[in-house]
Write an enzyme that holds these catalytic residues in place. Sequence first.
Site, PDB file in Angstrom:
ATOM      1  N   GLY A  53      11.795  65.399  35.276  1.00 46.85           N
ATOM      2  CA  GLY A  53      12.466  66.117  34.206  1.00 46.85           C
ATOM      3  C   GLY A  53      13.902  65.649  34.058  1.00 46.85           C
ATOM      4  O   GLY A  53      14.243  64.517  34.400  1.00 46.85           O
ATOM      5  N   CYS A  54      14.757  66.509  33.556  1.00 42.14           N
ATOM      6  CA  CYS A  54      16.167  66.175  33.349  1.00 42.14           C
ATOM      7  C   CYS A  54      16.809  65.726  34.660  1.00 42.14           C
ATOM      8  O   CYS A  54      16.707  66.416  35.676  1.00 42.14           O
ATOM      9  CB  CYS A  54      16.910  67.387  32.790  1.00 42.14           C
ATOM     10  SG  CYS A  54      18.690  67.135  32.586  1.00 42.14           S
ATOM     11  N   PHE A  55      17.467  64.578  34.638  1.00 46.87           N
ATOM     12  CA  PHE A  55      18.002  64.036  35.891  1.00 46.87           C
ATOM     13  C   PHE A  55      19.229  64.769  36.411  1.00 46.87           C
ATOM     14  O   PHE A  55      19.633  64.558  37.549  1.00 46.87           O
ATOM     15  CB  PHE A  55      18.240  62.530  35.832  1.00 46.87           C
ATOM     16  CG  PHE A  55      19.054  61.988  34.674  1.00 46.87           C
ATOM     17  CD1 PHE A  55      19.949  62.767  33.957  1.00 46.87           C
ATOM     18  CD2 PHE A  55      18.906  60.647  34.307  1.00 46.87           C
ATOM     19  CE1 PHE A  55      20.687  62.239  32.911  1.00 46.87           C
ATOM     20  CE2 PHE A  55      19.648  60.104  33.260  1.00 46.87           C
ATOM     21  CZ  PHE A  55      20.542  60.898  32.569  1.00 46.87           C
ATOM     22  N   TRP A  56      19.835  65.641  35.639  1.00 46.48           N
ATOM     23  CA  TRP A  56      20.993  66.388  36.142  1.00 46.48           C
ATOM     24  C   TRP A  56      20.609  67.246  37.346  1.00 46.48           C
ATOM     25  O   TRP A  56      21.213  67.167  38.402  1.00 46.48           O
ATOM     26  CB  TRP A  56      21.576  67.269  35.055  1.00 46.48           C
ATOM     27  CG  TRP A  56      22.191  66.534  33.909  1.00 46.48           C
ATOM     28  CD1 TRP A  56      22.532  65.213  33.848  1.00 46.48           C
ATOM     29  CD2 TRP A  56      22.551  67.098  32.642  1.00 46.48           C
ATOM     30  NE1 TRP A  56      23.076  64.916  32.625  1.00 46.48           N
ATOM     31  CE2 TRP A  56      23.109  66.052  31.863  1.00 46.48           C
ATOM     32  CE3 TRP A  56      22.463  68.375  32.096  1.00 46.48           C
ATOM     33  CZ2 TRP A  56      23.571  66.252  30.560  1.00 46.48           C
ATOM     34  CZ3 TRP A  56      22.926  68.583  30.800  1.00 46.48           C
ATOM     35  CH2 TRP A  56      23.474  67.529  30.042  1.00 46.48           C
ATOM     36  N   GLU A  97      13.811  59.477  32.608  1.00 51.40           N
ATOM     37  CA  GLU A  97      15.012  59.829  33.358  1.00 51.40           C
ATOM     38  C   GLU A  97      14.618  59.923  34.830  1.00 51.40           C
ATOM     39  O   GLU A  97      13.710  60.677  35.189  1.00 51.40           O
ATOM     40  CB  GLU A  97      15.588  61.165  32.884  1.00 51.40           C
ATOM     41  CG  GLU A  97      16.178  61.120  31.485  1.00 51.40           C
ATOM     42  CD  GLU A  97      16.945  62.390  31.125  1.00 51.40           C
ATOM     43  OE1 GLU A  97      17.224  63.195  32.043  1.00 51.40           O
ATOM     44  OE2 GLU A  97      17.258  62.571  29.933  1.00 51.40           O
TER      45      GLU A  97
END
Length: 216
Positions: A53-56, A97
């Site tokens: 998912g979102c790499f943050w 990502e």
Amino acid sequence: MVLTIEALKHLWRLDESRVGRSEPLPLDNRHYVKGHPLCDAFTGLAQIQFGLGCFWGAERLFWQLPGVFSTAAGYAGGGVPYPTYREVCSGETGHAEVVLVVYDHTVISFEQLLQTFWESHDPTQGMRQGNDIGTQYRSVIHCTTSKQYAAASTSREVYQQQLNTAGYTAITTEILHPAPPFYYAENEHQQYLAKHPNGYCGLGGTGVTCPIRLQV
């Protein structure tokens, strides 16, 4: 069915004349949290790429683990060199990502990294994670050794059995070896949640435990 790059190619249009570049994006080569290099030969350390998912949020998940030397947010698995965040989000590059995880295998085992990976997202969601929708949010493991690949593949089979019991559908995680090229994301995405503690984190697991015991 396990998704592969070949099975995904019809979902995007790769056009290197419009996106990508011949040189890397500018990078501050220092981990904001650990102070170690983001880009290095990393002699004596192991490397793996995870996409969940979102790499943050994914990057924070791994840099907090003991034995992880460095992490970096980036893009991998597509056909466009040195893409930007905007290009990847367009869906036209084919990249996911991902987080590059550099670790000391004498301190943390690959088994522990796999458990963290599987239990921290829903690997059955295909081209999304929760509210984050797009091919860039697909679940991936990009392995740098054949031993990692064998262990990751076995862990997927084991976790699938656990998910079946819990009523989930098939895992869609793509596991590749050798790992495709890793392209570092822009500086503003590196260690994002350390710089912005109240920033967005879309990570969410299934609540199903991954009981692997691979000792890799």
